[in-house]
Design an enzyme around this catalytic site. Structure first.
Site, PDB file in Angstrom:
ATOM      1  N   CYS A 206       0.817  -1.215   0.000  1.00  0.00           N
ATOM      2  CA  CYS A 206       0.000   0.000   0.000  1.00  0.00           C
ATOM      3  C   CYS A 206       0.856   1.274   0.000  1.00  0.00           C
ATOM      4  O   CYS A 206       1.775   1.393   0.800  1.00  0.00           O
ATOM      5  CB  CYS A 206      -0.883  -0.026   1.235  1.00  0.00           C
ATOM      6  N   ARG A 307     -12.075   0.621  -7.750  1.00  0.00           N
ATOM      7  CA  ARG A 307     -11.821   0.639  -6.314  1.00  0.00           C
ATOM      8  C   ARG A 307     -11.287   1.997  -5.868  1.00  0.00           C
ATOM      9  O   ARG A 307     -11.630   2.501  -4.824  1.00  0.00           O
ATOM     10  CB  ARG A 307     -10.808  -0.457  -5.950  1.00  0.00           C
TER      11      ARG A 307
END
Ligand code: IMP
Length: 390
Positions: A206, A307
């Site tokens: 991430c 997303r």
């Protein structure tokens, strides 16, 4: 000026340690029960449970059919990724649902995770964009629950998606998320979510924190959300399980997350390393690796905008993780450590862990003290001492 400025830094799981409690026969290692609820179920409805508190992340490089089947066999589950056409996601869901783990008890002696008909339990991820088309396909394919896959779940898009599912498929529990604040939890609980994923910016692939400056240390997020969840339960009688998601690397992280209030954990990197993850092994230098990439990475680009609203920049990276062999071996070792930790804390199950655990923040030097130090080790597994001592 910002509405709120918090001066206490947010904390991550690695900054906490568990204190021992009285170990009893009931909480001896062999007696520890790791089963947990998948979601909240209204009275009279059959609960879906996991025998182990681990779910595979809804990611292309993690939760395909083979991993989902093996997870169900071992008592856990995998959230089938939605960054693919609805038809192929439904096919994977159907494949998982044809498997009947209750015919087999895993070598660990635990029952597999199943529905009322003994079929493997299967959770399918959905996004907040094409849910009107995707959800009917997945329910038709037999998905036991739906999980909204969003990096920031505190949004009206998520509320709208949950409302739509509740109206048409009220019997299918929806997992909401991800959120990291009490407000975010309340919003999703009131919208009708029956379990909530906690975590933002902490996953191994991430780069959300770097790119956008948003996110929160996972431990702080779990602590705040679990407190809100418990208050919500006292007020409404509804206990919504929390799923700690992003950055859980080992058994310490798992047991700390559970002690702080999570009911199960979601893992990406840890599971991507195993034989059952979707990608083939590759040789990188003299190491055997498996590819692993974020759902917000350039590699997952065609589904990027579904997303992550800002398709203009990535929120994840692509890389490799070292191949680690069969899933079962990895989970057995991980969960043996979790059981041993719970036993040390005198807790026979996850509910007791929530009620009885004593968790303490540790200093950086204390963490160092807890590692191998001042010793040149044989075998190289614990080679921290070499790094410290030059
Ligand atoms: P890991 O177990 O540390 O590898 O984290 C896995 C989790 O990271 C997933 O369950 C997601 O919540 C999150 N995630 C997946 N892809 C991305 C991405 O591209 N950017 C940010 N977070 C991601």
């Amino acid at each position: 000026m910002a509405r709120i400025i918090r001066h206490n830094p947010s904390r991550t799981l690695a900054e906490f340690r568990l204190l021992p409690g009285l170990t009893t026969i009931a909480s001896s290692i062999g007696a520890v029960d790791l089963s947990t609820r998948l979601a909240w179920f209204p009275e009279g409805e059959r609960e879906l449970r996991l025998s182990i508190p681990v779910a595979g992340a809804a990611m292309q490089s993690v939760s395909g059919a083979a991993l989902a089947v093996e997870m169900a066999r071992l008592g856990g589950t995998a959230f089938i990724f939605c960054s693919q056409p609805a038809e192929s996601q439904a096919e994977i869901t159907k494949t998982v649902k044809t498997f009947r783990p209750a015919d087999e008890i895993s070598a660990a002696g635990l029952p597999g995770a199943t529905d009322a008909h003994g079929r493997a339990l299967c959770v399918a991820a959905v996004n907040t964009h094409d849910f009107e088309r995707r959800v009917p396909c997945l329910v038709d394919a037999g998905a036991d629950a739906l999980a909204i896959d969003a990096s920031d779940g505190y949004s009206v898009y998520q509320e709208r998606t949950i409302a739509w599912i509740l109206e048409r498929f009220p019997h299918v529990p929806v997992v909401g998320g991800n959120i990291v604040t009490a407000e975010g939890f309340r919003f999703l609980a009131e919208a009708g979510a029956r379990a909530v994923k906690v975590g933002m910016g902490s996953g191994s692939i991430c780069i959300t924190q770097e790119q956008k400056g948003t996110g929160r240390g996972l431990a702080t997020a779990i602590i705040e959300v679990a407190q809100e969840r418990d208050e919500y339960c006292t007020r409404t009688g509804k206990y919504l399980p929390l799923i700690a998601d992003g950055g859980l690397g080992d058994a310490r992280d798992v047991v700390t997350a559970l002690a702080l209030g999570a009911d199960y954990v979601m893992m990406g990197r840890f599971l991507a390393r195993t034989e059952e993850s979707p990608n083939a092994k590759v040789q990188v230098g003299n190491r055997v690796m498996k590819p692993y990439w974020g759902e917000g990475s350039a590699r997952a680009r065609e589904w990027h905008s579904a997303r992550y609203h800002q398709a203009a920049f990535p929120e994840g990276v692509e890389g490799f993780v070292e191949y680690a062999g069969p899933l079962k071996d990895n989970l057995d070792t991980l969960l043996a450590k979790v059981r041993a930790a719970m036993s040390s804390c005198g807790c026979a199950n996850i509910i007791e862990l929530h009620e009885k655990a004593e968790v303490e923040l540790v200093s950086a030097l204390s963490i160092r003290e807890g590692q191998v130090h001042d010793v040149f080790t044989v075998g190289g597994e614990h080679d921290n001492s070499m790094k410290w001592n030059g």
